[in-house]
Write an enzyme that holds these catalytic residues in place. Sequence first.
Site, PDB file in Angstrom:
ATOM      1  CB  CYS A   2      -0.917   0.015   1.219  1.00 54.37           C
ATOM      2  SG  CYS A   2      -2.003   1.457   1.281  1.00 54.37           S
ATOM      3  CD  GLU A 114      -0.227  -1.723  -5.805  1.00 58.18           C
ATOM      4  OE1 GLU A 114       0.696  -1.082  -6.368  1.00 58.18           O
ATOM      5  OE2 GLU A 114      -0.275  -1.936  -4.579  1.00 58.18           O
TER       6      GLU A 114
END
Length: 271
Positions: A2, A114
């Site tokens: 993350c 992402e």
Amino acid sequence: MCGRYAASRSPEDLAGTFGIETWEPQESLEPDYNVAPTKEVYAVLDRPLKDAGDQRPVRQLRRLRWGLVPSWSKTPEGAARMINARAETVHEKPSYRRAFAARRCVLPADGYYEWVTGVQERDLEVEGRKKRPRKQPYFVLPADGSVFAMAGLYEFWRDRTLPDDHPRAWWATCSVITTEAETSPLAVAPADGPHALADIHPRMPLMLTPDRWDAWLDPARTDAGDLRALLEPPPAGLMRAYPVSTAVSNVRNNGPELLKELEGPEEGTLF
């Protein structure tokens, strides 16, 4: 992993969602659609109130800096590298094990970003060409629109170069716990793109479902085995993912337009 996420929910909204008992209005944060390491973020935690006679844990909404600095660290210089802690080893790593035992939090988000490298760019890399890969960003979020509650750790660090009354004498920092990305099909997948989170990246933030919030935040729970059981991945089929503009790749860009769903990957970034 993350490395970027979005957090636009108000303190009032978060208070209702998590049953928060106290938060300081003067510590409110503006909606952030491009949260990056070292920024201040909201965290939900259970901790006794400072200077309170009653030492019972109180559920609070606090501001923490993303990038954990261990209490024993001599300097905060490594914080930007400690934004993620792996669920598989968090209980034993020196930088995280104390926080894992006693200082756990939930980091609320709308979802996370992402990046996946397009097929054409991957082919160039295989051929040994030096063209910089252009990666397509995806936004990942709960399919039902609920809060994305990331498991986190927090820590306090004392800057010994400053006097006790200096506003920066103490740092409150945090890290997101990650786990292996799901290989099962997404609840909602883009027509032209990844069909599972693992198709985007091998790691993902560990999302805690509401039934685990109280146990995870309870500072009285200190047994490593008991706590590790809470780090099981959430049930499959809860997430969706869709392509968003590559504008999110620049941390200086920040606004709700970053969450706009594209009809497909941008040109040159085909999945």
